[in-house]
Enzyme design. Structure first.
Site, PDB file in Angstrom:
ATOM      1  N   ARG A 180      69.462 112.957  45.796  1.00 43.25           N
ATOM      2  CA  ARG A 180      69.406 114.268  46.432  1.00 43.25           C
ATOM      3  C   ARG A 180      69.007 115.354  45.433  1.00 43.25           C
ATOM      4  O   ARG A 180      68.192 116.228  45.743  1.00 43.25           O
ATOM      5  CB  ARG A 180      70.760 114.575  47.070  1.00 43.25           C
ATOM      6  CG  ARG A 180      71.153 113.567  48.143  1.00 43.25           C
ATOM      7  CD  ARG A 180      72.642 113.608  48.472  1.00 43.25           C
ATOM      8  NE  ARG A 180      73.024 114.878  49.061  1.00 43.25           N
ATOM      9  CZ  ARG A 180      74.284 115.180  49.368  1.00 43.25           C
ATOM     10  NH1 ARG A 180      75.254 114.290  49.144  1.00 43.25           N
ATOM     11  NH2 ARG A 180      74.572 116.354  49.898  1.00 43.25           N
ATOM     12  N   LEU A 193      78.867 105.222  48.776  1.00 43.01           N
ATOM     13  CA  LEU A 193      77.769 105.996  49.340  1.00 43.01           C
ATOM     14  C   LEU A 193      78.354 107.351  49.726  1.00 43.01           C
ATOM     15  O   LEU A 193      79.518 107.440  50.120  1.00 43.01           O
ATOM     16  CB  LEU A 193      77.180 105.311  50.587  1.00 43.01           C
ATOM     17  CG  LEU A 193      76.463 103.973  50.392  1.00 43.01           C
ATOM     18  CD1 LEU A 193      76.028 103.422  51.753  1.00 43.01           C
ATOM     19  CD2 LEU A 193      75.256 104.113  49.470  1.00 43.01           C
ATOM     20  N   ASP A 194      77.552 108.412  49.616  1.00 44.16           N
ATOM     21  CA  ASP A 194      78.014 109.719  50.058  1.00 44.16           C
ATOM     22  C   ASP A 194      78.415 109.658  51.526  1.00 44.16           C
ATOM     23  O   ASP A 194      77.911 108.820  52.287  1.00 44.16           O
ATOM     24  CB  ASP A 194      76.919 110.766  49.880  1.00 44.16           C
ATOM     25  CG  ASP A 194      76.612 111.055  48.415  1.00 44.16           C
ATOM     26  OD1 ASP A 194      77.464 110.737  47.563  1.00 44.16           O
ATOM     27  OD2 ASP A 194      75.529 111.598  48.138  1.00 44.16           O
ATOM     28  N   LYS A 195      79.276 110.564  51.935  1.00 43.08           N
ATOM     29  CA  LYS A 195      79.770 110.607  53.317  1.00 43.08           C
ATOM     30  C   LYS A 195      78.627 110.529  54.331  1.00 43.08           C
ATOM     31  O   LYS A 195      78.687 109.762  55.291  1.00 43.08           O
ATOM     32  CB  LYS A 195      80.572 111.884  53.532  1.00 43.08           C
ATOM     33  CG  LYS A 195      80.982 112.129  54.979  1.00 43.08           C
ATOM     34  CD  LYS A 195      81.651 113.482  55.147  1.00 43.08           C
ATOM     35  CE  LYS A 195      81.937 113.767  56.619  1.00 43.08           C
ATOM     36  NZ  LYS A 195      82.557 115.103  56.811  1.00 43.08           N
ATOM     37  N   THR A 215      75.482 109.600  53.870  1.00 44.19           N
ATOM     38  CA  THR A 215      74.492 108.549  53.641  1.00 44.19           C
ATOM     39  C   THR A 215      74.929 107.294  54.390  1.00 44.19           C
ATOM     40  O   THR A 215      76.093 106.907  54.340  1.00 44.19           O
ATOM     41  CB  THR A 215      74.352 108.233  52.145  1.00 44.19           C
ATOM     42  OG1 THR A 215      73.984 109.421  51.446  1.00 44.19           O
ATOM     43  CG2 THR A 215      73.297 107.161  51.904  1.00 44.19           C
TER      44      THR A 215
END
Length: 292
Positions: A237, A136-138, A140
């Site tokens: 996104r 997961l993105d930082k 998120t």
């Protein structure tokens, strides 16, 4: 663990470090491989050589990474929210702001550092990011599955590769989405002007499909459920920003108009890699979402 290779004819004259970077796969960075060579954990025809050594057909290469894997990432006492655990997998609820695994210039304070402090039982398929099957993105938050052994890791990775693991996200986006539901089918590639960003592109791009469903319309915002059919970098996104409805708090593709990135991995469904049992996990809406 040893890796053994015999150089084929078509790799004649290739640098040793480049050959190993290709042969060993994406789990090992070129820098890591160069360090292995310099520390004499790589032998060519029973001799130590330099990373730039030009290999020849028939050369026998042995790579020993057993001792190096332990030193790749340090354990750190970082709290984790464990949703589920058995002998093969861990399911965690990742907070926003936590980087998943170390990278150049960012070796500490990550989920991997926390996992190494919590347990020694993590898959070693990718020594630089033990246990990590997906990311997961930082910024998120939400549900993630971690592999505790290599068998579970390989099976989960295959499921992710064919999109057999179902993920649902919730996001708050800017503006009012017109339709109650829809499909965003637009390819994504790397941004030409900024390598750290992605964008919708029909040149040098990959298929990307996102399904969305409106959950609630607010005054000038929309709470929406997102289901990715593909797993491109920053897919959700980029797709929402391209529609003119960037996710709140997305400083990369939108504006700094929320305390955090308003994207949350709400649900994760998959078949257990070892038992074959159907698994379903969910995470409640973050407090920032509920407050809005």
């Amino acid at each position: 663990m040893d890796y053994n290779y015999i150089v084929p004819e078509e790799k004649k004259g290739r640098r040793l470090d480049l050959f190993l970077a290709e042969a060993m796969g994406s789990g090992y960075s070129r820098t890591f491989i160069q360090q292995l060579i310099l520390k004499k954990h790589v032998s060519l025809n029973s001799h130590a050589v330099k990373p730039h050594y030009k290999i020849a057909p028939g050369d026998k290469i042995i790579v020993d990474i057993q001792d190096e894997k332990k030193a790749l990432v340090a354990s750190e006492n970082i709290s984790l929210k464990i949703i589920y655990e058995d002998d093969d997998i861990l399911v965690i609820d990742k907070p926003s702001g936590l980087v998943v695994h170390p990278a150049a210039g960012n070796r500490t304070g990550t989920l991997v550092n926390a996992l190494l402090n919590y347990t020694e039982k993590l898959s070693t398929v990718h020594p630089e990011r033990p246990g990590i099957v997906h990311r997961l993105d930082k910024d998120t938050s939400g549900v993630m599955v971690v592999a505790k052994n290599n068998k579970a890791h390989y099976k989960l990775a295959k499921k992710f590769a064919v999109h057999a693991i179902k993920k649902k996200y919730v996001a708050i986006v800017s503006g009012i989405l017109e339709f109650d539901e829809g499909i965003i089918d637009l390819p994504i590639g790397r941004h030409k002007g900024d390598f750290r960003r992605q964008n919708v592109s029909f040149v040098n791009s990959k298929e990307a499909v996102t399904r969305y469903r409106v959950l609630k319309r607010l005054d000038d915002k929309t709470l929406v459920e997102l289901t990715p059919d593909t797993g491109r970098t920053h897919q959700l996104r980029v797709h929402l920003a391209h529609l003119g409805h960037p996710i709140l708090g997305d400083v990369k593709y939108g504006k700094e108009d929320f305390p955090r990135l308003a994207l949350h991995a709400k649900e994760l469904d998959f078949i257990h890699p070892i038992t074959g049992k159907e698994m379903h996990f969910s995470s409640p809406l973050p407090k920032e979402f509920r407050g809005l």
